[in-house]
Write an enzyme that holds these catalytic residues in place. Structure first.
Site, PDB file in Angstrom:
ATOM      1  N   SER A  89       0.808  -1.229   0.000  1.00  0.00           N
ATOM      2  CA  SER A  89       0.000   0.000   0.000  1.00  0.00           C
ATOM      3  C   SER A  89       0.833   1.268   0.000  1.00  0.00           C
ATOM      4  CB  SER A  89      -0.897   0.032   1.238  1.00  0.00           C
ATOM      5  OG  SER A  89      -1.620  -1.146   1.344  1.00  0.00           O
ATOM      6  N   THR A 191      -1.342   2.104   4.299  1.00  0.00           N
ATOM      7  CA  THR A 191      -0.832   3.485   4.244  1.00  0.00           C
ATOM      8  C   THR A 191      -0.124   3.844   5.539  1.00  0.00           C
ATOM      9  OG1 THR A 191      -2.611   4.208   2.809  1.00  0.00           O
ATOM     10  CG2 THR A 191      -1.629   5.894   4.235  1.00  0.00           C
ATOM     11  N   THR A 209       1.381   6.875   0.546  1.00  0.00           N
ATOM     12  CA  THR A 209       0.525   5.752   0.157  1.00  0.00           C
ATOM     13  C   THR A 209       0.534   5.528  -1.347  1.00  0.00           C
ATOM     14  OG1 THR A 209      -1.742   4.886   0.369  1.00  0.00           O
ATOM     15  CG2 THR A 209      -1.541   7.200  -0.185  1.00  0.00           C
ATOM     16  N   ARG A 219      -7.191   8.843  -9.814  1.00  0.00           N
ATOM     17  CA  ARG A 219      -7.790   9.012  -8.483  1.00  0.00           C
ATOM     18  C   ARG A 219      -6.742   9.430  -7.447  1.00  0.00           C
ATOM     19  NH1 ARG A 219      -7.080   6.773  -3.102  1.00  0.00           N
ATOM     20  NH2 ARG A 219      -9.077   6.863  -2.046  1.00  0.00           N
ATOM     21  N   VAL A 220      -7.107  10.386  -6.611  1.00  0.00           N
ATOM     22  CA  VAL A 220      -6.267  10.793  -5.484  1.00  0.00           C
ATOM     23  C   VAL A 220      -7.118  10.685  -4.225  1.00  0.00           C
ATOM     24  CG1 VAL A 220      -5.089  12.761  -4.409  1.00  0.00           C
ATOM     25  CG2 VAL A 220      -4.781  12.312  -6.848  1.00  0.00           C
ATOM     26  N   GLY A 221      -6.539  10.184  -3.162  1.00  0.00           N
ATOM     27  CA  GLY A 221      -7.288  10.041  -1.909  1.00  0.00           C
ATOM     28  C   GLY A 221      -6.983  11.144  -0.925  1.00  0.00           C
ATOM     29  N   ASP A 222      -7.186  10.839   0.337  1.00  0.00           N
ATOM     30  CA  ASP A 222      -7.005  11.828   1.408  1.00  0.00           C
ATOM     31  C   ASP A 222      -5.542  12.037   1.796  1.00  0.00           C
ATOM     32  OD1 ASP A 222      -7.012   9.109   2.328  1.00  0.00           O
ATOM     33  OD2 ASP A 222      -6.910   9.899   4.374  1.00  0.00           O
ATOM     34  N   THR A 242      -5.896   6.678   7.892  1.00  0.00           N
ATOM     35  CA  THR A 242      -5.724   5.569   6.957  1.00  0.00           C
ATOM     36  C   THR A 242      -7.111   5.041   6.617  1.00  0.00           C
ATOM     37  OG1 THR A 242      -4.692   3.401   6.618  1.00  0.00           O
ATOM     38  CG2 THR A 242      -5.419   3.893   8.842  1.00  0.00           C
ATOM     39  N   GLY A 243      -7.220   4.360   5.502  1.00  0.00           N
ATOM     40  CA  GLY A 243      -8.511   3.790   5.129  1.00  0.00           C
ATOM     41  C   GLY A 243      -9.110   4.492   3.924  1.00  0.00           C
ATOM     42  N   GLY A 245     -10.135   6.908   1.709  1.00  0.00           N
ATOM     43  CA  GLY A 245      -9.824   8.323   1.607  1.00  0.00           C
ATOM     44  C   GLY A 245     -11.014   9.204   1.281  1.00  0.00           C
TER      45      GLY A 245
HETATM   46  C1  SD4 Z   1      -6.389   6.493   0.239  1.00  0.00           C
HETATM   47  N1  SD4 Z   1      -6.256   6.605   2.623  1.00  0.00           N
HETATM   48  O1  SD4 Z   1      -5.753   6.651  -0.796  1.00  0.00           O
HETATM   49  C2  SD4 Z   1      -5.623   6.051   1.462  1.00  0.00           C
HETATM   50  C3  SD4 Z   1      -5.549   4.564   1.440  1.00  0.00           C
HETATM   51  C4  SD4 Z   1      -5.303   3.933   2.755  1.00  0.00           C
HETATM   52  O2  SD4 Z   1      -5.376   2.176   4.103  1.00  0.00           O
HETATM   53  O3  SD4 Z   1      -5.045   4.546   3.742  1.00  0.00           O
HETATM   54  N2  SD4 Z   1      -5.459   2.672   2.879  1.00  0.00           N
HETATM   55  O4  SD4 Z   1      -7.599   6.606   0.316  1.00  0.00           O
END
Ligand code: SD4
Length: 332
Positions: A89, A191, A209, A219-222, A242-243, A245
């Site tokens: 990840s 992450t 991450t 795509r871009v996350g948090d 984490t998780g 986003g």
């Molecule tokens: C995201 N938060 O890109 C990150 C992914 C992540 O555990 O944290 N996974 O959304």
């Protein structure tokens, strides 16, 4: 569902250490289950990171012990996970998007509130260092895609293929069904978000991450977004996520936690409130995604909370590097 269950069970057995460590954490806890709090003592230096990442926290601790800054510590700590091809990840070896491209996101924040981030970067392993370069060497705070990559090469970063054989194999297998279902709690690391207080009492944070596996291209996350994946205020503390986003972004989770601490909540209480807010807004959807937060305040008190069981975090303080199981919302 089955795969998720499997992964959770896999985590369960490999987390024997985690489970026992959490008992220690609970014993010392002043009030919140699973959280590690320690009264009003100013604990420094200290490092806290998402997931079971003892090598990363050990590196950060080493930097701090040698009198290094929290900023150096979080950067070098995160670099350990970026280089670890067994972490699917983060960094090299991260699982690709649905087109087979590994694209990385990272950000860093220092004690003065400076922030640097890179998003959708390919072919560079240490995007946390690239984010720091954006913060320190450009008039901007965010660079994305090709521009970030170009800047990286100008700064001397190496061009590398980030797709390892095992990630490629996993992607090919995924393509057989192409079913997009983000998996929560990938193995027992994911992450990495890291927060540290150095011997001077200054706080910095970093988050890096490869994002969600098999995400859409672009795509871009948090994780690289200030206030969502990470936020630091040296007067108050810091938080990182984490998780899923998308859910963290919609509630600006890390900023929320720091602001709740400013209003007097403990790191634990603040993390719990941030998770509850996501759950409340999601209706029933929270059953299908994971979000976990960790936080630290200026006194070196820490907190962690997540939606589903088996999020864990690692704390290095007072010479001890330990992994703790986070307390969680969904007891169903
Ligand atoms: C995201 N938060 O890109 C990150 C992914 C992540 O555990 O944290 N996974 O959304």
């Amino acid at each position: 569902m089955k795969r998720r269950k499997f992964l959770q069970n896999a985590s369960l057995s490999s987390l024997g250490v985690v489970a026992s460590a959490s008992v220690i954490g609970c014993k010392n806890s002043t009030k919140n289950k699973g959280a590690y709090t320690s009264g009003n003592l100013a604990i420094k230096p200290i490092v806290i990171a998402t997931w079971e990442t003892p090598n990363a926290t050990a590196k950060a601790w080493e930097v701090l012990q040698n009198g290094g800054t929290a900023l150096d510590a979080v950067e070098q700590g995160c670099m350990i996970e970026e280089a670890d091809v067994k972490n699917f990840s983060v960094g090299k070896g991260g699982l690709p998007d649905r087109d087979g491209n590994v694209t990385l996101d990272a950000c860093i924040m220092d004690k003065d509130g400076n922030y640097g981030a890179v998003m959708y970067v390919q072919n560079i392993t240490h995007v946390i260092s690239l984010a720091r370069k954006v913060m320190e060497k450009t008039p901007h705070v965010i660079l994305t895609g090709k521009g970030a990559e170009k800047f990286g090469y100008e700064q001397g970063f190496k061009k590398e293929n980030l797709l390892t054989e095992s990630s490629k194999k996993a992607w090919k297998k995924w393509k057989e069904t192409s079913q997009y279902k983000p998996i929560i709690n990938i193995e027992n690391h994911d992450t990495i978000g890291m927060l540290a207080i150095d011997t001077k009492g200054d706080i910095s944070g970093a988050c890096t991450t490869s994002g969600l596996a098999y995400k859409m291209a672009g795509r871009v996350g948090d994780s690289p977004i200030i206030g969502s994946g990470l936020f630091i205020d040296n007067e108050i503390g810091g938080a990182t996520a984490t998780g899923m986003g998308e859910e963290v972004l919609k509630t600006v989770g890390s900023f929320l936690i720091v602001e709740l601490m400013r209003q007097g909540k403990t790191p634990q209480e603040a993390c719990e409130e941030a998770v509850r807010r996501i759950v409340k807004k999601s209706g029933d959807r929270f059953k299908d995604f994971q979000v976990g937060f960790i936080a630290i305040n200026k006194q070196g008190e820490t907190g962690a909370y997540c939606i589903h069981e088996w999020f864990s975090y690692t704390v290095y303080k007072q010479g001890e590097n330990k992994n703790y199981k986070s307390s969680f919302y969904n007891k169903a």
